[in-house]
Design an enzyme around this catalytic site. Structure first.
Site, short mmCIF file in Angstrom:
data_model
loop_
_atom_site.label_atom_id
_atom_site.label_comp_id
_atom_site.label_asym_id
_atom_site.label_seq_id
_atom_site.Cartn_x
_atom_site.Cartn_y
_atom_site.Cartn_z
N TYR A 160 -2.05 -22.45 13.50
CA TYR A 160 -3.17 -23.03 14.25
C TYR A 160 -3.43 -24.48 13.85
O TYR A 160 -2.66 -25.07 13.09
CB TYR A 160 -4.41 -22.12 14.11
CG TYR A 160 -4.14 -20.75 14.70
CD1 TYR A 160 -3.79 -20.62 16.05
CD2 TYR A 160 -4.14 -19.60 13.93
CE1 TYR A 160 -3.49 -19.38 16.60
CE2 TYR A 160 -3.84 -18.35 14.47
CZ TYR A 160 -3.52 -18.25 15.81
OH TYR A 160 -3.21 -17.04 16.36
N ARG B 15 -7.03 -21.11 3.66
CA ARG B 15 -5.87 -20.24 3.91
C ARG B 15 -4.71 -21.06 4.46
O ARG B 15 -4.90 -21.91 5.33
CB ARG B 15 -6.23 -19.12 4.88
CG ARG B 15 -5.16 -18.05 4.94
CD ARG B 15 -5.56 -16.81 5.70
NE ARG B 15 -4.87 -15.66 5.13
CZ ARG B 15 -4.57 -14.55 5.76
NH1 ARG B 15 -4.94 -14.40 7.02
NH2 ARG B 15 -3.92 -13.58 5.16
N GLY C 21 -5.51 -5.81 5.08
CA GLY C 21 -5.83 -5.90 6.49
C GLY C 21 -5.63 -4.58 7.21
O GLY C 21 -6.55 -3.76 7.33
C1 LIG Z 1 -5.19 -7.28 14.23
C2 LIG Z 1 -4.95 -8.44 13.32
C3 LIG Z 1 -5.68 -9.62 13.51
C4 LIG Z 1 -5.50 -10.71 12.65
N1 LIG Z 1 -6.28 -11.83 12.80
C5 LIG Z 1 -6.24 -12.82 11.87
C6 LIG Z 1 -7.19 -13.88 11.89
O1 LIG Z 1 -8.10 -13.95 12.73
N2 LIG Z 1 -7.09 -14.83 10.92
C7 LIG Z 1 -6.11 -14.81 9.95
O2 LIG Z 1 -6.07 -15.69 9.09
N3 LIG Z 1 -5.22 -13.79 9.91
C8 LIG Z 1 -5.27 -12.79 10.81
N4 LIG Z 1 -4.41 -11.72 10.70
C9 LIG Z 1 -3.48 -11.62 9.56
C10 LIG Z 1 -4.10 -10.82 8.40
O3 LIG Z 1 -5.18 -11.53 7.83
C11 LIG Z 1 -3.10 -10.48 7.29
O4 LIG Z 1 -2.61 -11.67 6.72
C12 LIG Z 1 -1.92 -9.65 7.79
O5 LIG Z 1 -2.34 -8.62 8.65
C13 LIG Z 1 -1.14 -9.05 6.62
O6 LIG Z 1 -1.95 -8.20 5.85
P1 LIG Z 1 -1.91 -6.58 6.03
O7 LIG Z 1 -0.47 -6.21 5.92
O8 LIG Z 1 -2.74 -6.06 4.91
O9 LIG Z 1 -2.44 -6.27 7.38
C14 LIG Z 1 -4.55 -10.63 11.59
C15 LIG Z 1 -3.81 -9.45 11.42
C16 LIG Z 1 -4.02 -8.36 12.25
C17 LIG Z 1 -3.24 -7.09 12.00
#
Ligand SMILES: Cc1cc2nc3c(=O)[nH]c(=O)nc-3n(C[C@H](O)[C@H](O)[C@H](O)COP(=O)(O)O)c2cc1C
Length: 367
Positions: free
Chosen positions: A172, A224, A315
């Protein structure tokens, strides 16, 4: 070794009761204008109280920064009551609320922007199907953009949040300034790695400055970032080492790497002896706490992350099981829900957009 249930205190005085935070995850549940919905408040209520902090879904700082439908907004003072409801829903049982602030830059489109052309550091489209060519920001617009992040931060303070996270990851706008792919400028904002970092430096100074001026003690600022891009030219680990070093010397409360797998190794040959998380942690060398993340599903994995970070973000595991933290911390891991049946979507308040996203990220866990 750092323990998951150990408290942690940041530079500005905020203490988290444990080292597990909910990763920022877009809900796609806000109203058309970015006001939080009751469903969205329920979604956070379901997941709060156990983790040390929840980092919210990305909230845009400018109308033209809106990245998708159903996104939260922090772009005007009218949003303060909405943000306030969100902060109160999260702040229960000691969990802290951190608002992620964001601008989509070139990663949006004129349909979402109701006819307006997206803006970015340069008029270069992203390398993805259907990407629109953005309008290059004029030099005079850039300080105003930084001012909008600052104002969104002041709104977060007024709304009762415990902090903001600058979303400099996942391709972004902030990342677009640092990337040699999306930033081809030849003025003070582009060119060498130092100049590509100039926007970030100023942004961090303005936002931390506003916090030190307006917030009571305890309001924190995190940053981040994504460690590498696959485009050529693109951000490589060597650039990230430069950025991390720069950020670790700023008055930030934490850095947060964005990874889908905490064990991921760099594509750069010079950085393949350990994970990217480990390289970043080594570079920081204790100057600021680091949040690690990426496919953590078990307590053991969370502890592994804590060998190379001070906090761990979770997440998808919290989408599927809102009580993941309590189960892990009380040794009841055998009761964690690991798959997501379609019919449980409503109970877990996971909307169509997020379900579609999960289908791309972890189809094996949707049943
Ligand atoms: C549904 C979804 C929405 C996400 N939206 C964002 C977001 O708004 N901002 C961001 O920095 N990362 C976003 N991510 C990335 C997560 O913060 C995270 O880095 C990623 O899912 C890996 O972690 P996890 O394996 O525990 O899910 C999103 C991930 C998922 C699955």
């Amino acid at each position: 070794m750092k323990k998951m249930d150990e408290a942690v205190t940041f530079r500005r005085g905020l203490t988290l009761k444990n080292r597990i935070v909910m990763a920022p995850m877009t809900t796609k549940m806000s109203f058309y204008d970015g006001v939080v919905t009751q469903d969205e408040l329920n979604y956070y209520s379901l997941r709060t109280g156990e983790v040390g902090a929840i980092i919210t879904a990305a909230a845009n700082v400018q109308e033209v920064g809106k990245g998708w439908e159903g996104e939260l907004s922090a772009a005007s003072d009218e949003m303060i009551p909405s943000l306030s409801r969100l902060a109160s829903a999260i702040k229960r049982n000691g969990t802290k609320a951190i608002l992620q602030i964001f601008h989509g830059g070139r990663m949006t489109n004129s349909k979402i922007l109701r006819g307006e052309q997206p803006v970015a550091p340069s008029a270069i489209a992203a390398e993805r199907e259907g990407a629109e060519t953005p309008r290059e920001l004029m030099e005079a617009e850039i300080p105003l953009l930084i001012e909008d992040y600052r104002q969104a931060t002041v709104r977060a303070i007024k709304a009762g949040f415990d902090g903001v996270e600058l979303h400099g990851a996942n391709t972004y706008l902030i990342q677009q300034f640092f990337s040699p792919h999306s930033n081809r400028r030849s003025d003070q904002w582009g060119g060498s790695v130092e100049k590509r970092a100039h926007f970030i430096e100023l942004l961090v100074d303005r936002v931390t400055g506003a916090v030190d001026e307006y917030a009571e003690k305890g309001f924190i600022v995190g940053y981040r970032f994504s460690p590498e891009e696959y485009e050529e030219p693109g951000i490589k680990m060597a650039d990230t080492m430069y950025l991390v070093d720069l950020l670790a010397n700023k008055p930030l409360d934490y850095l947060h790497i964005s990874l889908n797998d905490y064990q991921r190794v760099s594509v750069s040959k010079a950085f393949q002896e350990k994970s990217m998380l480990a390289y970043v942690h080594e570079k920081i060398a204790g100057r600021v706490p680091l949040i690690g993340v990426g496919d953590v599903r078990t307590g053991k994995q969370a502890e592994e992350v804590l060998e190379e970070a001070e906090l761990v973000a979770v997440g998808r595991a919290l989408l599927i099981d809102p009580h993941w933290t309590k189960k892990v911390l009380s040794g009841k891991e055998d009761t964690i829900r690991t798959v997501l049946p379609f019919e449980d979507r409503d109970e877990l308040l996971i909307q169509n957009g997020v379900w579609g996203f999960l289908q791309g990220m972890m189809p094996e866990r949707l049943v």
